[in-house]
Design an enzyme around this catalytic site. Sequence first.
Site, PDB file in Angstrom:
ATOM      1  CE1 TYR A 171      -4.051  -1.789   5.372  1.00  0.00           C
ATOM      2  CE2 TYR A 171      -3.063   0.304   4.718  1.00  0.00           C
ATOM      3  CZ  TYR A 171      -3.635  -0.910   4.380  1.00  0.00           C
ATOM      4  OH  TYR A 171      -3.774  -1.258   3.061  1.00  0.00           O
ATOM      5  CB  SER A 212      -0.877  -0.014   1.252  1.00  0.00           C
ATOM      6  OG  SER A 212      -1.404   1.251   1.507  1.00  0.00           O
ATOM      7  CD  GLU A 239      -2.444   5.339   4.159  1.00  0.00           C
ATOM      8  OE1 GLU A 239      -1.901   5.736   5.208  1.00  0.00           O
ATOM      9  OE2 GLU A 239      -3.209   6.046   3.470  1.00  0.00           O
TER      10      GLU A 239
HETATM   11  P1  NAP Z   1     -11.459  -4.639   1.613  1.00  0.00           P
HETATM   12  O1  NAP Z   1     -12.607  -4.329   0.722  1.00  0.00           O
HETATM   13  O2  NAP Z   1     -11.449  -4.077   2.994  1.00  0.00           O
HETATM   14  O3  NAP Z   1     -11.359  -6.239   1.706  1.00  0.00           O
HETATM   15  C1  NAP Z   1     -10.535  -6.853   2.655  1.00  0.00           C
HETATM   16  C2  NAP Z   1     -10.684  -8.354   2.546  1.00  0.00           C
HETATM   17  O4  NAP Z   1      -9.858  -8.943   3.553  1.00  0.00           O
HETATM   18  C3  NAP Z   1     -12.123  -8.865   2.785  1.00  0.00           C
HETATM   19  O5  NAP Z   1     -12.355  -9.973   1.957  1.00  0.00           O
HETATM   20  C4  NAP Z   1     -12.071  -9.307   4.249  1.00  0.00           C
HETATM   21  O6  NAP Z   1     -12.949 -10.382   4.541  1.00  0.00           O
HETATM   22  C5  NAP Z   1     -10.637  -9.822   4.359  1.00  0.00           C
HETATM   23  N1  NAP Z   1     -10.198  -9.788   5.759  1.00  0.00           N
HETATM   24  C6  NAP Z   1     -10.081  -8.712   6.552  1.00  0.00           C
HETATM   25  N2  NAP Z   1      -9.680  -9.080   7.786  1.00  0.00           N
HETATM   26  C7  NAP Z   1      -9.560 -10.435   7.751  1.00  0.00           C
HETATM   27  C8  NAP Z   1      -9.215 -11.416   8.717  1.00  0.00           C
HETATM   28  N3  NAP Z   1      -8.882 -11.071   9.949  1.00  0.00           N
HETATM   29  N4  NAP Z   1      -9.248 -12.721   8.331  1.00  0.00           N
HETATM   30  C9  NAP Z   1      -9.565 -13.062   7.066  1.00  0.00           C
HETATM   31  N5  NAP Z   1      -9.913 -12.177   6.094  1.00  0.00           N
HETATM   32  C10 NAP Z   1      -9.901 -10.880   6.454  1.00  0.00           C
HETATM   33  O7  NAP Z   1     -10.084  -4.224   0.954  1.00  0.00           O
HETATM   34  P2  NAP Z   1      -9.767  -3.869  -0.588  1.00  0.00           P
HETATM   35  O8  NAP Z   1     -10.023  -2.438  -0.801  1.00  0.00           O
HETATM   36  O9  NAP Z   1     -10.391  -4.881  -1.449  1.00  0.00           O
HETATM   37  O10 NAP Z   1      -8.187  -4.054  -0.593  1.00  0.00           O
HETATM   38  C11 NAP Z   1      -7.591  -5.311  -0.914  1.00  0.00           C
HETATM   39  C12 NAP Z   1      -6.171  -5.332  -0.390  1.00  0.00           C
HETATM   40  O11 NAP Z   1      -5.434  -4.270  -0.961  1.00  0.00           O
HETATM   41  C13 NAP Z   1      -6.042  -5.172   1.119  1.00  0.00           C
HETATM   42  O12 NAP Z   1      -4.953  -5.951   1.557  1.00  0.00           O
HETATM   43  C14 NAP Z   1      -5.733  -3.694   1.291  1.00  0.00           C
HETATM   44  O13 NAP Z   1      -5.039  -3.456   2.490  1.00  0.00           O
HETATM   45  C15 NAP Z   1      -4.891  -3.449   0.065  1.00  0.00           C
HETATM   46  N6  NAP Z   1      -4.908  -2.070  -0.456  1.00  0.00           N
HETATM   47  C16 NAP Z   1      -6.096  -1.488  -0.764  1.00  0.00           C
HETATM   48  C17 NAP Z   1      -6.102  -0.208  -1.280  1.00  0.00           C
HETATM   49  C18 NAP Z   1      -7.392   0.489  -1.659  1.00  0.00           C
HETATM   50  O14 NAP Z   1      -7.377   1.700  -1.902  1.00  0.00           O
HETATM   51  N7  NAP Z   1      -8.503  -0.215  -1.782  1.00  0.00           N
HETATM   52  C19 NAP Z   1      -4.887   0.472  -1.493  1.00  0.00           C
HETATM   53  C20 NAP Z   1      -3.689  -0.186  -1.193  1.00  0.00           C
HETATM   54  C21 NAP Z   1      -3.713  -1.459  -0.698  1.00  0.00           C
HETATM   55  P3  NAP Z   1     -14.392 -10.151   5.235  1.00  0.00           P
HETATM   56  O15 NAP Z   1     -15.353  -9.905   4.108  1.00  0.00           O
HETATM   57  O16 NAP Z   1     -14.632 -11.455   5.924  1.00  0.00           O
HETATM   58  O17 NAP Z   1     -14.251  -8.998   6.168  1.00  0.00           O
END
Ligand code: NAP
Length: 320
Positions: free
Chosen positions: A149, A125, A127
């Site tokens: 995070y 990320s 971040e």
């Molecule tokens: P998101 O919508 O928050 O999805 C997170 C996923 O991780 C969900 O499927 C969630 O499952 C799962 N998860 C969270 N905590 C967990 C736990 N303790 N055990 C098992 N599963 C868990 O995130 P996103 O926006 O799709 O982002 C995907 C990835 O990219 C993440 O790693 C995020 O940190 C990274 N990222 C995102 C962005 C952005 O702008 N979107 C930017 C940089 C990096 P549940 O449905 O069960 O909660």
Amino acid sequence: MKTAIVSGITGQDGAYLAKFLTDKGYKVYGLVRTLSGASTFRLQYLNVLGKVELVECDLQDLSQVIKIILETKPAEIYNLAAQSSVSLSFKQPIGTIQFNINSVVNILEAIRLINPAIRFYQASSSEMFGKIDELPITEESKLHPLSPYAISKVAAHHITINYRESYGLYACCGILFNHESYLRGEHFIVKKALTGALDILAGKREYLEFGNIQVKRDFGYSKSYVEAMWLMLQQDKADDFVICSGRSVALYDVVRYIFNKLGIPESAIRVNDNLFRPTDIEDIYGSSEKAKRLLGWDYHMNFFEVLDLLIEEERANYVP
Ligand code: NAP
């Protein structure tokens, strides 16, 4: 037919990636915490739920990760699961750090033990850069995380690079800047502004409160960013790539654009000091020159164009 495992398949990126991979003909296994409790509405929305196989997996339990890899024999693993909210990480630092780090080391260790030819993608990320010396951010910029995070993501990033350098795994980090969509989680600022604005129009609320909206971020579109994840795993050599739009916009301008477009007065935008984060990044934007050059990843969207799409999609699906 290629097989891929996607962790975090119930999230925004997981759903878009599942759609992308199944459209390409992949057999996709999606890891979920529990089958009974999995929130499948994003997969349903993209009409991909019936095309993927959901598998229960506690990513903090190495034996479960090993069992699933042995059973499914993936060619590629995309690790998107994470506690992904910066704000929540200040309230739950231990849980965030433990899950976001242990899950990554477990998958990499399982790959090393079972089949080092499996290709691995880690969701790093922007971040991670936190306190910034120089803009734009590139793959070489200094890491200085400012939240639990970000700390967890820096550790996972270095673990991934270490497995590549020490054990020769094909392990890549996609350093993604903020990216949004209709399927974004409710507590993230752009989604909150969109749904909150429609609530104001529907008469459900009078105003919307935000934290520090003077800060600037480099925002993109999730649907386009997942292609870059796949491209990273199709190269001759594993590497790390910044994926971003290349421009930052102030959160205030994003909220104001949404409110203006929907005809809501700007007086309905309120700032609440209690919603400020203990530490925050003031301005950040990156350069995807390396991804464009080596992956052929092409992205030209201005974030206000993305917002036009999101406003329309949110309106079309809004239930008053
Ligand atoms: P998101 O919508 O928050 O999805 C997170 C996923 O991780 C969900 O499927 C969630 O499952 C799962 N998860 C969270 N905590 C967990 C736990 N303790 N055990 C098992 N599963 C868990 O995130 P996103 O926006 O799709 O982002 C995907 C990835 O990219 C993440 O790693 C995020 O940190 C990274 N990222 C995102 C962005 C952005 O702008 N979107 C930017 C940089 C990096 P549940 O449905 O069960 O909660």
